[in-house]
Write a protein that holds these residues in place. Structure first.
Motif, PDB file in Angstrom:
ATOM      1  N   LEU A  69      73.063  80.540   0.486  1.00  0.00           N
ATOM      2  CA  LEU A  69      71.986  79.564   0.507  1.00  0.00           C
ATOM      3  C   LEU A  69      72.557  78.377   1.262  1.00  0.00           C
ATOM      4  N   ALA A  70      71.939  78.036   2.380  1.00  0.00           N
ATOM      5  CA  ALA A  70      72.419  76.925   3.199  1.00  0.00           C
ATOM      6  C   ALA A  70      71.375  75.822   3.204  1.00  0.00           C
ATOM      7  N   GLU A  71      71.835  74.597   2.969  1.00  0.00           N
ATOM      8  CA  GLU A  71      70.974  73.421   3.032  1.00  0.00           C
ATOM      9  C   GLU A  71      71.477  72.581   4.192  1.00  0.00           C
ATOM     10  N   VAL A  72      70.606  72.348   5.152  1.00  0.00           N
ATOM     11  CA  VAL A  72      70.993  71.699   6.399  1.00  0.00           C
ATOM     12  C   VAL A  72      70.192  70.415   6.572  1.00  0.00           C
ATOM     13  N   ASP A  73      70.892  69.282   6.610  1.00  0.00           N
ATOM     14  CA  ASP A  73      70.252  67.993   6.882  1.00  0.00           C
ATOM     15  C   ASP A  73      70.229  67.785   8.388  1.00  0.00           C
ATOM     16  N   LEU A  74      69.027  67.615   8.927  1.00  0.00           N
ATOM     17  CA  LEU A  74      68.874  67.439  10.362  1.00  0.00           C
ATOM     18  C   LEU A  74      68.457  66.015  10.681  1.00  0.00           C
ATOM     19  N   CYS A  75      68.725  65.591  11.908  1.00  0.00           N
ATOM     20  CA  CYS A  75      68.254  64.289  12.375  1.00  0.00           C
ATOM     21  C   CYS A  75      66.729  64.263  12.292  1.00  0.00           C
ATOM     22  N   PRO A  76      66.168  63.131  11.928  1.00  0.00           N
ATOM     23  CA  PRO A  76      64.699  63.039  11.841  1.00  0.00           C
ATOM     24  C   PRO A  76      63.990  63.313  13.165  1.00  0.00           C
ATOM     25  N   GLU A 113      80.908  82.311   9.219  1.00  0.00           N
ATOM     26  CA  GLU A 113      80.116  82.167  10.432  1.00  0.00           C
ATOM     27  C   GLU A 113      78.825  81.375  10.240  1.00  0.00           C
ATOM     28  N   VAL A 114      78.792  80.505   9.244  1.00  0.00           N
ATOM     29  CA  VAL A 114      77.585  79.716   9.010  1.00  0.00           C
ATOM     30  C   VAL A 114      77.352  78.739  10.160  1.00  0.00           C
ATOM     31  N   ARG A 115      78.417  78.125  10.662  1.00  0.00           N
ATOM     32  CA  ARG A 115      78.246  77.193  11.797  1.00  0.00           C
ATOM     33  C   ARG A 115      77.657  77.914  13.000  1.00  0.00           C
ATOM     34  N   ASP A 116      78.067  79.162  13.225  1.00  0.00           N
ATOM     35  CA  ASP A 116      77.507  79.936  14.338  1.00  0.00           C
ATOM     36  C   ASP A 116      76.017  80.192  14.122  1.00  0.00           C
ATOM     37  N   LEU A 117      75.635  80.460  12.871  1.00  0.00           N
ATOM     38  CA  LEU A 117      74.228  80.653  12.535  1.00  0.00           C
ATOM     39  C   LEU A 117      73.428  79.390  12.862  1.00  0.00           C
ATOM     40  N   LEU A 118      73.950  78.241  12.443  1.00  0.00           N
ATOM     41  CA  LEU A 118      73.273  76.972  12.712  1.00  0.00           C
ATOM     42  C   LEU A 118      73.150  76.735  14.218  1.00  0.00           C
ATOM     43  N   ALA A 119      74.228  76.998  14.939  1.00  0.00           N
ATOM     44  CA  ALA A 119      74.243  76.761  16.385  1.00  0.00           C
ATOM     45  C   ALA A 119      73.265  77.665  17.121  1.00  0.00           C
ATOM     46  N   ASP A 120      72.939  78.821  16.544  1.00  0.00           N
ATOM     47  CA  ASP A 120      71.959  79.709  17.167  1.00  0.00           C
ATOM     48  C   ASP A 120      70.543  79.144  17.106  1.00  0.00           C
ATOM     49  N   ALA A 121      70.304  78.209  16.186  1.00  0.00           N
ATOM     50  CA  ALA A 121      68.954  77.676  16.003  1.00  0.00           C
ATOM     51  C   ALA A 121      68.780  76.255  16.498  1.00  0.00           C
ATOM     52  N   VAL A 122      69.857  75.458  16.478  1.00  0.00           N
ATOM     53  CA  VAL A 122      69.715  74.037  16.778  1.00  0.00           C
ATOM     54  C   VAL A 122      71.016  73.505  17.361  1.00  0.00           C
ATOM     55  N   GLU A 123      70.899  72.483  18.188  1.00  0.00           N
ATOM     56  CA  GLU A 123      72.106  71.818  18.704  1.00  0.00           C
ATOM     57  C   GLU A 123      72.879  71.237  17.527  1.00  0.00           C
ATOM     58  N   LEU A 124      74.159  71.495  17.425  1.00  0.00           N
ATOM     59  CA  LEU A 124      74.930  71.048  16.265  1.00  0.00           C
ATOM     60  C   LEU A 124      74.988  69.530  16.137  1.00  0.00           C
ATOM     61  N   ASP A 125      74.780  68.797  17.231  1.00  0.00           N
ATOM     62  CA  ASP A 125      74.775  67.340  17.097  1.00  0.00           C
ATOM     63  C   ASP A 125      73.527  66.834  16.372  1.00  0.00           C
TER      64      ASP A 125
END
Length: 159
Positions: A69-76, A113-125
């Motif tokens: 279960l991943a909870e990701v806070d993104l820039c508004p 590989e969670v960071r890779d999963l995130l990077a596949d969907a959104v710019e990590l910055d």
């Protein structure tokens, strides 16, 4: 609840139990004709209440990796299609977007590989923070409640 009667609610409950039921089977269980079931389902689809018919596959048994279960806070400022990109990833089973730009995912990923999963969907910055929890079990069982029933009351299918 959007002009639904007991017949509509019972049809929905039966489909949630088994979406492969025939109209004849549903008709017999709710006490209407198969053409009535067809008309009701068509109306529920046109109202957007039934979005699709699908199967529930335990992807954890199909994939190598761990359930998280991943909870990701993104820039508004993140764009509106971010949820679609996360939901479209092969490893993601469920994706939710909150009003405060937080994405919550249930996914099966190879260890580390969670960071890779995130990077596949959104710019990590655009990721301000994320937390990952290993899941030991999960359960998904949507329910159709009767709007007139007291809260917490189980709603069986009327047969």
């Amino acid at each position: 609840m959007r002009d639904l009667d007991d017949t509509d609610l019972n049809i929905l409950r039966l489909l949630l139990e088994d979406a492969s039921r025939t109209y004849s089977d549903i008709a017999e269980l709710v006490g209407v004709s198969p053409p009535t079931v067809s008309d009701r389902i068509d109306r529920l689809r046109s109202m957007g209440i039934i979005r699709r018919f699908t199967i529930d596959v335990d992807t954890d048994k199909l994939a190598d990796g761990v359930a998280v279960l991943a909870e990701v806070d993104l820039c508004p400022t993140v764009d509106d299609e971010v949820l679609d990109r996360f939901a479209g990833l092969e490893a993601v089973d469920h994706a939710y977007l909150t009003a405060d730009s937080r994405v919550v995912l249930k996914a099966n990923v190879p260890r580390g590989e969670v960071r890779d999963l995130l990077a596949d969907a959104v710019e990590l910055d655009l990721v301000e923070n994320y937390e990952v929890s290993l899941l030991s079990a999960d359960r998904w069982e949507p329910q159709v409640a009767d709007p007139d029933a007291p809260e917490g009351t189980e709603q069986p299918v009327v047969r």
